[in-house]
Design an enzyme around this catalytic site. Sequence first.
Site, PDB file in Angstrom:
ATOM      1  N   HIS A 188       0.861  -1.179   0.000  1.00 49.42           N
ATOM      2  CA  HIS A 188       0.000   0.000   0.000  1.00 49.42           C
ATOM      3  C   HIS A 188       0.898   1.229   0.000  1.00 49.42           C
ATOM      4  CE1 HIS A 188      -3.771   2.239   0.800  1.00 49.42           C
ATOM      5  NE2 HIS A 188      -2.935   3.095   1.379  1.00 49.42           N
ATOM      6  N   CYS A 189       0.808   2.009  -1.068  1.00 50.40           N
ATOM      7  CA  CYS A 189       1.691   3.158  -1.233  1.00 50.40           C
ATOM      8  C   CYS A 189       1.015   4.411  -0.683  1.00 50.40           C
ATOM      9  CB  CYS A 189       2.032   3.355  -2.704  1.00 50.40           C
ATOM     10  SG  CYS A 189       3.170   4.731  -2.998  1.00 50.40           S
ATOM     11  N   PRO A 190       1.561   5.015   0.354  1.00 47.99           N
ATOM     12  CA  PRO A 190       0.938   6.236   0.891  1.00 47.99           C
ATOM     13  C   PRO A 190       1.105   7.437  -0.024  1.00 47.99           C
ATOM     14  CG  PRO A 190       3.000   5.774   2.028  1.00 47.99           C
ATOM     15  CD  PRO A 190       2.760   4.615   1.126  1.00 47.99           C
ATOM     16  N   GLY A 193      -1.787   6.955  -2.354  1.00 52.00           N
ATOM     17  CA  GLY A 193      -3.050   6.746  -1.653  1.00 52.00           C
ATOM     18  C   GLY A 193      -3.839   5.574  -2.171  1.00 52.00           C
TER      19      GLY A 193
END
Length: 461
Positions: A188-190, A193
Amino acid sequence: MVGDTNLHMESPSSGNIAHNLKQRRLYQVWKGGNKFLCGGRLIFGPDVASLFLTIFLIAGPAFAFCLKIYLKIRDGSDDAHWYPVLAVGLTLTVLDLIFLLLTSGRDPGIVPRNSKPPEFDDAFDMTTPSMEWINGTTPHLKLPRTKDVDVNGHIVKVKFCDTCLLYRPPRTSHCSICNNCVQKFDHHCPWVGQCIGMRNYRFFFMFISTSTILCTYVFVFSWVILAKNGILKSMAHDYLSDFLVIYCFLAVWFVGGLTAFHFYLICSNQTTYENFRYQYDKKRNPYNKGTLQNICETFCSSIPVSMHNFRSFVVEDEHMTVESMTPNIMEGMMSSKEKIDIEMGSMRAEDGGMPIPKLLQNFDFDNFEHAMKFEDEEGQSVDEEGQPSFDPLYSIEDDVKDSARTSVATVLNFHSITEDEKKETLQSSNNGANVGEPSERPINADGTNAIEETDHRNRSS
């Protein structure tokens, strides 16, 4: 208007039913943590706000660089040489933003949830060495935590997802941020998003690689601008070029290192999740097909169609049933007696009374009564296969003896109390005196005191 009036005049229960059966689109009743835009056409993660920061960090320096090149062209100094530089800079910036939006605004490969756990027959037919069972609240539902799946001749273990109520397909993992199971889950890439999975990994790699090229491009031509009139002299007054050089130098290490790492993962056909867990250090990767085939699989294969149509209409009541199944998995699997016990226990707790202990709530009365039917001639309890059924920490013979001894003592004590009452009644009627001794006398567990007192009274009479 008549129809509206009738609706308002209906009972509250019928209004609630009509409201529960209202048709809504899937994205409006979606249980995951995603956020939707454009009527469900764009799906983002719950931390979509970070996307605006990423856009600013990319577009701000890039458009500042393009604006500086445009001003040099307008001044008329070597304008023929700077047109291609401006065109390439704008192209890289636009491509980078497009790949960013394609990564962030599409379904990464979400697996549909189940409304109920797998069937019991399928669960019991599974061959797995795992002895860990899920949902052990009652003995009626026993599903193995993992099961074995064959992938290219290799046995791969897949886990059961308690939230989605399914055995995850190979390379699928549940994202705790988005609350969804994602196919070929990478991470999950912040910064974007969104989860990175099977359907957007290609665009994610193109985004970070384009960002690396853009940073390198701006860094190089910013140095060219400074070196044209002397580096030291230009750095004293060209603050924008100074900022772009420092900014791009720092950013290229981050996006460049990320690009190199993911290119290695593509060549070896791994995901970030698998690489961090060291799953293929001691065993062969069943998905590795060779460097060229792995690269072709990532960039040249067709993207699978999404398993969800977020704009489709669903009955809200049915979807809410699916949502409520997650915390109450066993609601439809219990017997009526278990439901009554658990419900009464909670009701008593709310009323302030003494709740039913948890041990009794989970006690299997049906199997206990069924096992009591199978007793041999010697009084030993046996099951259907003829094997003794007992608790190794509890003695059945001692229990039977204690029960018989207590019953005899109780009966003798009852007769003793009856004789005392009769005698005291006669004495009070003849003499008019008060009773001199209590009617109840203590007894031992074996009833000896009660027997002696009864014999003594019989002799006196």
